[in-house]
Motif scaffolding. Sequence first.
Motif, PDB file in Angstrom:
ATOM      1  N   GLU A 219       0.819  -1.213   0.000  1.00  0.00           N
ATOM      2  CA  GLU A 219       0.000   0.000   0.000  1.00  0.00           C
ATOM      3  C   GLU A 219       0.857   1.270   0.000  1.00  0.00           C
ATOM      4  N   GLY A 220       2.162   1.105  -0.234  1.00  0.00           N
ATOM      5  CA  GLY A 220       3.050   2.253  -0.354  1.00  0.00           C
ATOM      6  C   GLY A 220       3.854   2.603   0.876  1.00  0.00           C
ATOM      7  N   PHE A 221       3.696   1.833   1.959  1.00  0.00           N
ATOM      8  CA  PHE A 221       4.494   2.110   3.158  1.00  0.00           C
ATOM      9  C   PHE A 221       5.970   2.003   2.783  1.00  0.00           C
TER      10      PHE A 221
ATOM     11  N   ASP B  30       0.453  10.844   6.449  1.00  0.00           N
ATOM     12  CA  ASP B  30      -0.259  12.061   6.044  1.00  0.00           C
ATOM     13  C   ASP B  30      -0.990  11.863   4.722  1.00  0.00           C
ATOM     14  N   HIS B  31      -0.358  11.156   3.798  1.00  0.00           N
ATOM     15  CA  HIS B  31      -0.962  10.917   2.481  1.00  0.00           C
ATOM     16  C   HIS B  31      -2.235  10.072   2.591  1.00  0.00           C
ATOM     17  N   ARG B  32      -2.308   9.236   3.589  1.00  0.00           N
ATOM     18  CA  ARG B  32      -3.472   8.359   3.764  1.00  0.00           C
ATOM     19  C   ARG B  32      -4.648   9.062   4.440  1.00  0.00           C
ATOM     20  N   ARG B  33      -4.451  10.283   4.877  1.00  0.00           N
ATOM     21  CA  ARG B  33      -5.553  11.008   5.517  1.00  0.00           C
ATOM     22  C   ARG B  33      -6.707  11.156   4.547  1.00  0.00           C
TER      23      ARG B  33
ATOM     24  N   ASP C 274       9.642   9.831   5.840  1.00  0.00           N
ATOM     25  CA  ASP C 274       8.918   9.036   4.842  1.00  0.00           C
ATOM     26  C   ASP C 274       7.714   8.344   5.459  1.00  0.00           C
ATOM     27  N   VAL C 275       7.889   7.811   6.659  1.00  0.00           N
ATOM     28  CA  VAL C 275       6.772   7.156   7.356  1.00  0.00           C
ATOM     29  C   VAL C 275       5.679   8.180   7.650  1.00  0.00           C
ATOM     30  N   ASP C 276       6.058   9.347   8.146  1.00  0.00           N
ATOM     31  CA  ASP C 276       5.074  10.386   8.445  1.00  0.00           C
ATOM     32  C   ASP C 276       4.380  10.881   7.176  1.00  0.00           C
ATOM     33  N   ALA C 277       5.133  10.996   6.064  1.00  0.00           N
ATOM     34  CA  ALA C 277       4.525  11.424   4.798  1.00  0.00           C
ATOM     35  C   ALA C 277       3.510  10.387   4.324  1.00  0.00           C
TER      36      ALA C 277
END
Length: 122
Positions: free
Chosen positions: A73-75, A95-98, A89-92
Amino acid sequence: MASDELFLEVETMMFVIAELHAFNFMQDGECAGMSKDLTFDDCSAFGSISWAAKRLGMSKDQFLRKRDNLESEGFPKRDPLTNYYHKADVDAWIDHRRRIPDALTDAISGIKPRTEVDLDAI
């Protein structure tokens, strides 16, 4: 058994129990006899598997079981040089999944600059 011998035996048993308790005591990924996971420190740019799991609200075992699905899923994958996750990268990815953006961001994006004039309206 003499009282001195009994006292020495009890004292020895208490020491052994204290040492076992200290060895089994876990706190933030730290165990007596093992070094502390420094990636939990705020100044670290990279995070361990334990850090990534905690960041996602999972246990380390849950994270390891779900890691393949998360990565599909892009993690982000671990950095090949450090073998850690880049925290930004993990935080981005999070955030992108919001699904619901910040209300302030939406409100600001709808505001037109004051310098803009609709000349067709005159």
